[in-house]
Design a protein around this motif. Sequence first.
Motif, PDB file in Angstrom:
ATOM      1  N   ASP A 118      22.776 106.447  71.297  1.00  0.00           N
ATOM      2  CA  ASP A 118      23.024 106.442  72.633  1.00  0.00           C
ATOM      3  C   ASP A 118      23.890 105.318  73.257  1.00  0.00           C
ATOM      4  OD1 ASP A 118      21.002 104.457  72.632  1.00  0.00           O
ATOM      5  OD2 ASP A 118      19.651 105.395  73.788  1.00  0.00           O
ATOM      6  N   HIS A 119      23.978 104.325  72.316  1.00  0.00           N
ATOM      7  CA  HIS A 119      25.019 103.030  72.780  1.00  0.00           C
ATOM      8  C   HIS A 119      25.294 102.579  71.416  1.00  0.00           C
ATOM      9  CE1 HIS A 119      21.198 101.070  71.508  1.00  0.00           C
ATOM     10  NE2 HIS A 119      21.872  99.857  71.615  1.00  0.00           N
ATOM     11  N   ASN A 120      26.623 101.668  71.796  1.00  0.00           N
ATOM     12  CA  ASN A 120      26.902 100.578  70.632  1.00  0.00           C
ATOM     13  C   ASN A 120      26.063  99.383  70.487  1.00  0.00           C
ATOM     14  OD1 ASN A 120      28.271  98.830  69.035  1.00  0.00           O
ATOM     15  ND2 ASN A 120      30.382  99.939  69.573  1.00  0.00           N
ATOM     16  N   ILE A 121      25.423  99.444  69.161  1.00  0.00           N
ATOM     17  CA  ILE A 121      24.548  98.308  69.231  1.00  0.00           C
ATOM     18  C   ILE A 121      25.113  97.032  68.936  1.00  0.00           C
ATOM     19  CG2 ILE A 121      22.801  97.808  67.391  1.00  0.00           C
ATOM     20  CD1 ILE A 121      22.517 100.486  66.544  1.00  0.00           C
ATOM     21  N   LEU A 122      24.730  96.056  69.866  1.00  0.00           N
ATOM     22  CA  LEU A 122      25.062  94.775  69.667  1.00  0.00           C
ATOM     23  C   LEU A 122      24.861  94.279  68.410  1.00  0.00           C
ATOM     24  CD1 LEU A 122      24.217  93.601  72.999  1.00  0.00           C
ATOM     25  CD2 LEU A 122      26.318  94.047  72.399  1.00  0.00           C
ATOM     26  N   PHE A 123      25.868  93.728  67.689  1.00  0.00           N
ATOM     27  CA  PHE A 123      25.749  93.533  66.098  1.00  0.00           C
ATOM     28  C   PHE A 123      24.810  92.201  65.709  1.00  0.00           C
ATOM     29  CE2 PHE A 123      26.906  91.781  61.845  1.00  0.00           C
ATOM     30  CZ  PHE A 123      27.141  93.314  61.407  1.00  0.00           C
ATOM     31  N   TYR A 124      24.937  91.343  66.844  1.00  0.00           N
ATOM     32  CA  TYR A 124      24.141  89.970  66.566  1.00  0.00           C
ATOM     33  C   TYR A 124      23.065  89.853  67.692  1.00  0.00           C
ATOM     34  CZ  TYR A 124      28.099  88.538  63.866  1.00  0.00           C
ATOM     35  OH  TYR A 124      29.038  88.668  62.722  1.00  0.00           O
ATOM     36  N   GLU A 125      23.130  90.301  68.958  1.00  0.00           N
ATOM     37  CA  GLU A 125      22.353  89.940  69.941  1.00  0.00           C
ATOM     38  C   GLU A 125      21.117  90.927  69.605  1.00  0.00           C
ATOM     39  OE1 GLU A 125      23.696  89.006  73.922  1.00  0.00           O
ATOM     40  OE2 GLU A 125      25.397  89.746  73.042  1.00  0.00           O
ATOM     41  N   GLU A 126      21.237  92.148  68.996  1.00  0.00           N
ATOM     42  CA  GLU A 126      20.152  92.996  68.720  1.00  0.00           C
ATOM     43  C   GLU A 126      19.533  92.852  67.280  1.00  0.00           C
ATOM     44  OE1 GLU A 126      20.306  96.914  70.935  1.00  0.00           O
ATOM     45  OE2 GLU A 126      22.114  96.343  71.431  1.00  0.00           O
ATOM     46  N   TRP A 127      20.045  91.800  66.578  1.00  0.00           N
ATOM     47  CA  TRP A 127      19.521  91.765  65.206  1.00  0.00           C
ATOM     48  C   TRP A 127      18.126  91.655  64.875  1.00  0.00           C
ATOM     49  CZ3 TRP A 127      23.239  90.179  61.612  1.00  0.00           C
ATOM     50  CH2 TRP A 127      23.087  89.852  60.166  1.00  0.00           C
TER      51      TRP A 127
END
Length: 359
Positions: free
Chosen positions: A211-220
């Motif tokens: 449902d969204h583009n995952i934040l590559f680092y912040e949502e690690w």
Amino acid sequence: MKICVIGGGNIGTLLAAEFAHKGYETVIHTSKPEKWSNTLKVLKLDDTVWFETDNFRVTSDLADAVEGAEQIWVVLPSFMFPKIAKELLPLVKAGQMIMCVPGSGGAEFCFAPHIEKGCTLCGLQRVHSIARLEEYGHAVYMLGRKPDLQLAAIPADKTQHYSEIVGGMLDLPCVALPNYLVVTLTPSNPILHTTRIYSMFKDYRKGDSFDHNILFYEEWTDEASKLMIDCDAELQEICRRLDRLDLRMVKSLKVHYESDTVEKMTAKISGIPAFKGLTSPMKETEPGVWIPDFSSRYFTADFPFGLKIILDTGKLAGADVTNIEKIWGWYLETCNEDNHAIFSMPAANLEEFYKIYLG
């Protein structure tokens, strides 16, 4: 001195702007010269200008770009190395330096004929700065320069010479690495990127969506950290087994990020200011519907010309590469639907492999 920069992406644009600003004759080779402005701006994160320069020219003519250049900087994703190497081979001359940024991805295999012609291949272990285009051909953000550089060369006896030159050009201390394999095995993209992607998409099947583009680092996540640490340990075992080469400067990611546990690693990576806002290799198929973008260089470079090289090297060395092999198998099954080019190790045994780096 004439410098040719091949590639007008984030890092290529920043390097070209810096070289031009320092007064070097700078030529940028790109397939889209018509989209370039007559000036380049280098910006801070707050959109103020570090500097701007008009001391450069842009061309799509590769022969024109490299003619008379003392240095040729190849700033392209590694899956493009075979193509650009083939195009450069009839154009280069003995004495020219070919610099790959970063230098991993099999550059020493692709540019072997150029070395035989008398060129020197150099590679940086990591990029000199985080960069992000503000507008292609017009402006680029410089988001955090590294405190130093690490450089290797083939032939190895040229390493110190070019470390001093490149360090001066970029106003950064430059460490001469003991051999080029240190650059090739650097885990920044081949381990860090691939383990994160596997942790995000391992259960993805065609027809699924997010449902969204995952934040590559912040949502690690801790899952990504654990797998990264496990693969990093396998890489360190490969380095120990290749005991005829000094590979101590293939720095463990636990050392690089100063985090020796899963929890510390997650907190460290998710909190790096320069990584804030960076998204994952995904595309929106309709509003609010996201799927992995298998055409991204995360998939076309970091797996087939990053992780695969480490895997092949590990097998030659007789190391346990269970986790690396698991991720590679998943890539082949799930992500390579367009049959991207894949690195194939040219060395049939360890003796042939050592000869590439020891001469």
